[in-house]
Design a protein around this motif. Structure first.
Motif, PDB file in Angstrom:
ATOM      1  N   ARG A  61      42.872  36.688  43.644  1.00  0.00           N
ATOM      2  CA  ARG A  61      41.518  37.107  43.249  1.00  0.00           C
ATOM      3  C   ARG A  61      41.337  36.909  41.748  1.00  0.00           C
ATOM      4  O   ARG A  61      40.309  36.437  41.289  1.00  0.00           O
ATOM      5  N   ILE A  81      38.689  34.139  40.920  1.00  0.00           N
ATOM      6  CA  ILE A  81      37.378  34.743  40.648  1.00  0.00           C
ATOM      7  C   ILE A  81      37.265  35.140  39.174  1.00  0.00           C
ATOM      8  O   ILE A  81      36.368  34.700  38.470  1.00  0.00           O
ATOM      9  N   GLN A 126      31.849  39.305  44.994  1.00  0.00           N
ATOM     10  CA  GLN A 126      32.822  38.211  45.099  1.00  0.00           C
ATOM     11  C   GLN A 126      34.226  38.757  45.391  1.00  0.00           C
ATOM     12  O   GLN A 126      34.962  38.197  46.195  1.00  0.00           O
ATOM     13  N   TYR A 127      34.562  39.881  44.711  1.00  0.00           N
ATOM     14  CA  TYR A 127      35.889  40.462  44.932  1.00  0.00           C
ATOM     15  C   TYR A 127      36.005  41.039  46.335  1.00  0.00           C
ATOM     16  O   TYR A 127      37.014  40.896  47.010  1.00  0.00           O
TER      17      TYR A 127
END
Lengths: 314, 275
Positions: free
Chosen positions: A220, A224, A206-207
């Motif tokens: 981020r 996230i 995801q990052y």
């Protein structure tokens, strides 16, 4: 490292025992009952008993001479001069503990989650204040903050920062804030470790995807990390706020609620009423107030957190 | 962790260094100061290091019941750990194998049990313990500690037992082993990390506990470390050297246990209940 997520359940529990099930229907009871009987006697019974005692005139000085009091303990407690102050102070203590500990823990967990030199050592050292008994924490900080012999005030004086530094734990203005800071020192590590466990479960892809899309570090984190640790964060908030309201050692071992009641919260009030004033009925009443606060927090948690995650649960 | 992560910045390392210092410097200061003579501790001009190693603070501990408190705490810790683990292994196994209570449901029960105000329970428990003639007895204290340790231990062990395949014990039971024997012989060994984590949790709890020990026990000789040390703090507020030496001695077993079992400690915190 985290046991927050369930280890994969191997099979439907008891699947292979179907043949014996008829014969062994009583078997589960033998395993589960002993522990639950002990808990019912030592946790369940006292809760009911304390609620009962709050409706009695009961004194440790005159055992066996209890009499029914109706709601008079409640009326007396709520009408007493100190009660509102204590209730307000409990709220200040709990909210300040929540904000400092969870706020700092987010920051600490974020650092611990990075690729650091000697990360094992860093993680281990940071948890030490949490595993050390409160009485040692009290010993250390009462020494460090001692007005005459303590190094902190000596440092403040010698460096010229403060001409006459206060007696931190002995002055009504500074005692509570000082205890909040010491509480943060002791309990933030605990909150941070739980948040870290949550952060470690976020898939790394995801990052990477977000970085490829050009998202800044802040975005981020916000889009996230924060959603990813939502469950851990909710749990940390719950345990921190209930832990602070229930906290006794974090105050009693330092100031016993003093000076002049400036650090007196509900737990210290209930304890003092029971074992110094020997008024069990009134003490039970104060403890029921704490119990009600806990119920309110549990209900709020249930509706906000559990209600929201319904249907999304794994 | 994945290897493809970019190296963290100087700022992260700086932050980590500050955190380590904030966490450890107070302990370091206690350690260093415990070797200072009373004159040095009283001096207006504070120095970081003692001019020479002074052991008088440690020998002064012999005039107190400090080592008695230490022994009492150790006995309560061992007793509580053994009983709590035995009960929690049975219950954790039972819940893992026989019931369908969900993981989240169990967690909520554990958290709820933790939320009961200790100060609420202490009032009725005091009268009960008194009527059972268990005041001033380490046995009464042990029983209370066991029940407070149970919810979390049961939850932790249940999770570990869930991960042990049912086939293992079925095989043992086909070979004629009773279920009870199978639990100890074949199910428990793979779940040992859970048992260790639970044990560490119990020991930390017992070492920490003050409220009940202070209420149930009022003879000096039966005090646990928390109560004994707290009373020494009250008695020797101007004799910090002796108190700091006591603090260092209490820290030693904590740090040894902690260094050995660090990963279990993080498992406890990861479990999500305040110890």
């Amino acid at each position: 490292m985290s046991i927050l997520q369930a280890p994969p359940a191997a099979r439907t529990p008891g699947a292979g025992t179907r043949v014996r099930r008829r014969r062994r229907r009583w078997e589960p009871v033998l395993y589960i009952a002993p522990a639950f009987v002990v808990m019912a006697l030592i946790i369940g019974y006292p809760v009911i008993s304390a609620i009962g005692t709050s409706f009695l005139h009961s004194s440790l000085a005159a055992p066996g001479k209890d009499s029914f009091a109706g709601f008079s303990n409640y009326v007396d407690l709520i009408g007493s001069e100190e009660f509102l102050g204590v209730l307000g102070r409990t709220a200040v203590w709990a909210i300040a503990s929540l904000v400092t500990q969870v706020g700092l823990a987010l920051f600490v967990a974020n650092i611990l989650n990075k690729k650091l030199f000697a990360r094992g050592f860093v993680r281990t050292s940071i948890i030490v204040p949490w595993v050390v008994p409160s009485v040692i924490v009290a010993l250390i900080w009462r020494f460090l903050l001692d007005p005459a012999q303590g190094p902190i005030n000596a440092l403040l004086r010698n460096s010229g920062l403060l001409e006459a530094p206060p007696a931190w734990l002995a002055s009504t203005a500074t005692a509570l804030p000082t205890l909040i800071v010491i509480g943060a020192w002791k309990w933030t590590p605990f909150a941070a470790v739980i948040l870290l466990a949550g952060m470690q479960q976020i898939p790394h892809e995801q990052y990477e995807a977000a970085t490829v899309d050009g998202a800044s570090a802040f975005r981020r984190w916000f889009h996230i990390t924060l959603p990813g640790i939502r469950t851990s964060l909710a749990l940390v908030c719950l345990t921190t706020i209930s832990g602070s309201i229930n906290n006794f050692n974090g105050i009693w071992l330092f100031t016993r609620g003093g000076p002049v009641g400036s650090t007196d919260i509900l737990t210290t009030l209930a304890y003092r009423t029971a074992f110094q004033d020997l008024d069990l009925g009134m003490a039970a009443t104060a403890s029921v107030v704490i119990f009600v606060l806990m119920l309110i927090i549990a209900v709020v948690y249930f509706f906000v957190v559990e209600g929201r995650s319904k249907g999304r649960r794994s | 962790m994945t290897t493809d992560r970019t190296h963290s910045s100087v700022w992260s390392h700086l932050g980590a260094a500050v955190l380590v210092l904030v966490a450890l410097v107070p302990f370091g200061w206690m350690f260093v100061s415990s070797f200072k003579s009373p004159a040095e501790l009283n001096g207006v001009d504070q120095r970081l290091l003692p001019s020479h190693l002074y052991f008088g603070n440690y020998t002064a501990l012999l005039d107190t019941n400090f080592f008695r408190y230490f022994l009492n705490s150790a006995m309560v810790a061992v007793g509580t750990t053994l009983i709590a683990l035995f009960l929690a292994i049975l219950a954790g196994y039972g819940l893992a194998r026989f019931t369908f209570v969900g993981n989240r449901g169990m967690l909520l029960i554990v958290v709820a049990a933790q939320m009961f105000p200790a100060v609420m329970l202490v009032i009725p428990l005091y009268t009960t313990v008194k009527s059972l003639n268990l005041l001033n007895s380490l046995v009464g204290l042990t029983v209370v500690y066991v029940s407070f340790a149970l919810p979390f231990c049961i939850w932790l062990l249940r999770n570990y037992f869930l991960a042990v395949p049912v086939e293992i014990e079925e095989a043992a039971m086909i070979d004629g082993c009773s279920r009870f024997r199978a639990l100890w012989k074949v199910v428990l060994p793979p779940a040992m990390p859970g048992v260790m984590a639970a044990a560490v949790f119990v020991v930390i709890q017992v070492w920490e506990e003050f409220l009940y020990a202070n209420t149930f026990i009022d003879t000096d000789k039966k005090w646990t470390l928390s109560v004994g040390l707290n009373s020494l703090i009250g008695e020797y507020t101007t004799d910090w050297g002796r108190l700091l030496a006591a603090g260092v001695v209490v820290m030693i077993p904590v740090l040894i246990v902690f260094a050995y079992l660090q990963r279990y400690v993080t498992a406890i915190a990861g479990g999500g209940v305040k110890g």
